[in-house]
Design an enzyme around this catalytic site. Sequence first.
Site, PDB file in Angstrom:
ATOM      1  N   GLY A 103       0.839  -1.188   0.000  1.00  0.00           N
ATOM      2  CA  GLY A 103       0.000   0.000   0.000  1.00  0.00           C
ATOM      3  C   GLY A 103       0.875   1.240   0.000  1.00  0.00           C
ATOM      4  N   GLN A 122       2.986   9.929   1.348  1.00  0.00           N
ATOM      5  CA  GLN A 122       4.269   9.203   1.364  1.00  0.00           C
ATOM      6  C   GLN A 122       5.143   9.537   0.162  1.00  0.00           C
ATOM      7  OE1 GLN A 122       2.215   5.200   2.214  1.00  0.00           O
ATOM      8  NE2 GLN A 122       4.145   5.020   3.300  1.00  0.00           N
ATOM      9  N   CYS A 133       6.062   0.152   7.549  1.00  0.00           N
ATOM     10  CA  CYS A 133       5.619   1.268   6.709  1.00  0.00           C
ATOM     11  C   CYS A 133       6.769   1.660   5.792  1.00  0.00           C
ATOM     12  CB  CYS A 133       5.220   2.446   7.606  1.00  0.00           C
ATOM     13  SG  CYS A 133       4.628   3.882   6.691  1.00  0.00           S
ATOM     14  N   LEU A 134       6.452   1.883   4.522  1.00  0.00           N
ATOM     15  CA  LEU A 134       7.504   2.285   3.578  1.00  0.00           C
ATOM     16  C   LEU A 134       8.137   3.606   3.990  1.00  0.00           C
ATOM     17  CD1 LEU A 134       5.765   1.316   0.208  1.00  0.00           C
ATOM     18  CD2 LEU A 134       7.608   0.094   1.375  1.00  0.00           C
ATOM     19  N   HIS A 179      -4.523   1.241   7.473  1.00  0.00           N
ATOM     20  CA  HIS A 179      -3.201   1.873   7.526  1.00  0.00           C
ATOM     21  C   HIS A 179      -3.098   2.998   6.486  1.00  0.00           C
ATOM     22  CE1 HIS A 179       1.369   1.394   8.026  1.00  0.00           C
ATOM     23  NE2 HIS A 179       1.269   2.152   6.946  1.00  0.00           N
ATOM     24  N   GLU A 180      -3.582   2.740   5.256  1.00  0.00           N
ATOM     25  CA  GLU A 180      -3.466   3.759   4.194  1.00  0.00           C
ATOM     26  C   GLU A 180      -4.403   4.941   4.446  1.00  0.00           C
ATOM     27  OE1 GLU A 180      -0.915   3.499   2.509  1.00  0.00           O
ATOM     28  OE2 GLU A 180      -0.593   1.400   3.007  1.00  0.00           O
ATOM     29  N   HIS A 239      -2.914   7.262   6.809  1.00  0.00           N
ATOM     30  CA  HIS A 239      -1.916   8.139   6.179  1.00  0.00           C
ATOM     31  C   HIS A 239      -2.568   9.402   5.603  1.00  0.00           C
ATOM     32  CE1 HIS A 239       2.043   6.307   6.172  1.00  0.00           C
ATOM     33  NE2 HIS A 239       1.598   5.151   5.726  1.00  0.00           N
TER      34      HIS A 239
HETATM   35 ZN    ZN Z   1       2.597   3.369   5.821  1.00  0.00          ZN
END
Ligand code: ZN
Length: 186
Positions: A46, A51, A89-90, A131-132, A135
């Site tokens: 995701g 991000q 998380c990226l 989670h997304e 964000h």
């Molecule tokens: Zn994340």
Amino acid sequence: MSILEIRVLGDPVLREETRLVDDITDELRTLASSMFETMYLARGIGLAAPQVGRGERLAVIDVEGRRFTLINPEIVESGGGTAKAEEGCLSIPDVYGDVVRPKTVRVRATGLDGQQYEVEADGLLARCFQHEIDHLHGKLFIDYLSVLKRRSALTKWGKEKDKYPNFIRRLPTDPAATHEHPDEEL
Ligand code: ZN
């Protein structure tokens, strides 16, 4: 399409509220494609617009081949009790923590075709949606950790963050060089 730079923890953009998308332009379509491409290269499941330094309420997801472009998504229902699982998380590379979330969610979003849709999810997909969508409201998984766990996550991050000058993570263009971790990152 292009590979985008990923913003990491410390960049204020990750804490900002996104703005509703009211027009699905070619630019937005290109952004969504680039986000998919970037997410696949980073081996994530995701990726949300903040991000990659953007303010649109937009996220992309691919969980086990179930692929979604989420424009202006919202959780309209959640339940099924709660479940605890490890998340990464990226935008916080190499930091992981257990997060408790509702097991099931119903998400309403708009697709790139401009059509609104709803999807019900459980398991990893439900976790990924939550989670997304977090964000898109400036919220990160570390916010859910207990004080002690968050402190240890931030200590770990303190040792990692110098690898990312100006809070920017540039992905190696050779996918084989991307680091691997058994858990999915979101
Ligand atoms: Zn994340």
